[in-house]
Design a protein around this motif. Structure first.
Motif, mmCIF file in Angstrom:
data_model
loop_
_atom_site.group_PDB
_atom_site.id
_atom_site.type_symbol
_atom_site.label_atom_id
_atom_site.label_comp_id
_atom_site.label_asym_id
_atom_site.label_seq_id
_atom_site.Cartn_x
_atom_site.Cartn_y
_atom_site.Cartn_z
ATOM 1 N N UNK A 148 38.577 51.700 61.891
ATOM 2 C CA UNK A 148 37.174 51.487 61.526
ATOM 3 C C UNK A 148 36.621 52.748 60.850
ATOM 4 N N UNK A 149 36.950 53.934 61.383
ATOM 5 C CA UNK A 149 36.464 55.183 60.782
ATOM 6 C C UNK A 149 37.043 55.388 59.384
ATOM 7 N N UNK A 150 38.292 54.979 59.180
ATOM 8 C CA UNK A 150 38.914 55.099 57.866
ATOM 9 C C UNK A 150 38.187 54.195 56.867
ATOM 10 N N UNK A 180 33.743 64.156 68.572
ATOM 11 C CA UNK A 180 34.631 63.471 67.644
ATOM 12 C C UNK A 180 35.628 62.592 68.396
ATOM 13 N N UNK A 181 36.173 63.094 69.493
ATOM 14 C CA UNK A 181 37.100 62.305 70.307
ATOM 15 C C UNK A 181 36.435 61.061 70.888
ATOM 16 N N UNK A 182 35.202 61.185 71.352
ATOM 17 C CA UNK A 182 34.478 60.028 71.896
ATOM 18 C C UNK A 182 34.231 58.993 70.794
ATOM 19 N N UNK A 183 33.869 59.448 69.610
ATOM 20 C CA UNK A 183 33.626 58.537 68.495
ATOM 21 C C UNK A 183 34.910 57.794 68.124
ATOM 22 N N UNK A 184 36.043 58.502 68.121
ATOM 23 C CA UNK A 184 37.325 57.864 67.802
ATOM 24 C C UNK A 184 37.673 56.832 68.863
ATOM 25 N N UNK A 185 37.405 57.138 70.125
ATOM 26 C CA UNK A 185 37.689 56.177 71.190
ATOM 27 C C UNK A 185 36.813 54.927 71.066
ATOM 28 N N UNK A 186 35.573 55.103 70.686
ATOM 29 C CA UNK A 186 34.651 53.953 70.604
ATOM 30 C C UNK A 186 34.968 53.081 69.389
ATOM 31 N N UNK A 187 35.091 53.689 68.225
ATOM 32 C CA UNK A 187 35.245 52.907 67.001
ATOM 33 C C UNK A 187 36.697 52.701 66.582
ATOM 34 N N UNK A 188 37.576 53.596 66.929
ATOM 35 C CA UNK A 188 38.968 53.493 66.510
ATOM 36 C C UNK A 188 39.167 54.119 65.136
ATOM 37 N N UNK A 189 40.390 54.515 64.864
ATOM 38 C CA UNK A 189 40.683 55.209 63.615
ATOM 39 C C UNK A 189 40.602 54.291 62.405
#
Length: 88
Positions: A25-27, A14-23
């Motif tokens: 974009x995920x929101x 989850x941390x890696x995904x947040x680093x790649x896409x940013x919060x």
């Protein structure tokens, strides 16, 4: 445990995904996914309402079609002629 994956491994992913896409974009992805699910539920609910309305409508009137006995049986006529014309 979920099939051999610990909670720590899930947090790292989850941390890696947040680093790649940013919060942000995920929101946006989460908002789009939630909107799609709401739209799907609404469509299913409206379809159920349409089915209920169809059940409430009165049945169509039955129309009878009666013809007078003006039919002509060709085979019966041919058989009758054949019996009358046989040599005696």
């Amino acid at each position: 445990m979920l099939g051999g994956i610990s909670i720590w491994q899930l947090l790292i992913v989850l941390g890696i995904i947040i680093l790649i896409f940013g919060t942000k974009k995920l929101r946006n992805v989460g908002t789009d996914l939630g909107g799609a699910i709401k739209g799907f539920k609404k469509a299913v609910h409206e379809d159920d309402k349409d089915d209920e309305k169809k059940d409430v409508e009165p049945p169509h009137a039955k129309v009878s079609h009666e013809e007078p006995g003006n039919t002509y049986d060709v085979q019966a006529e041919e058989n009758r002629k054949a019996r009358n014309e046989e040599p005696k």
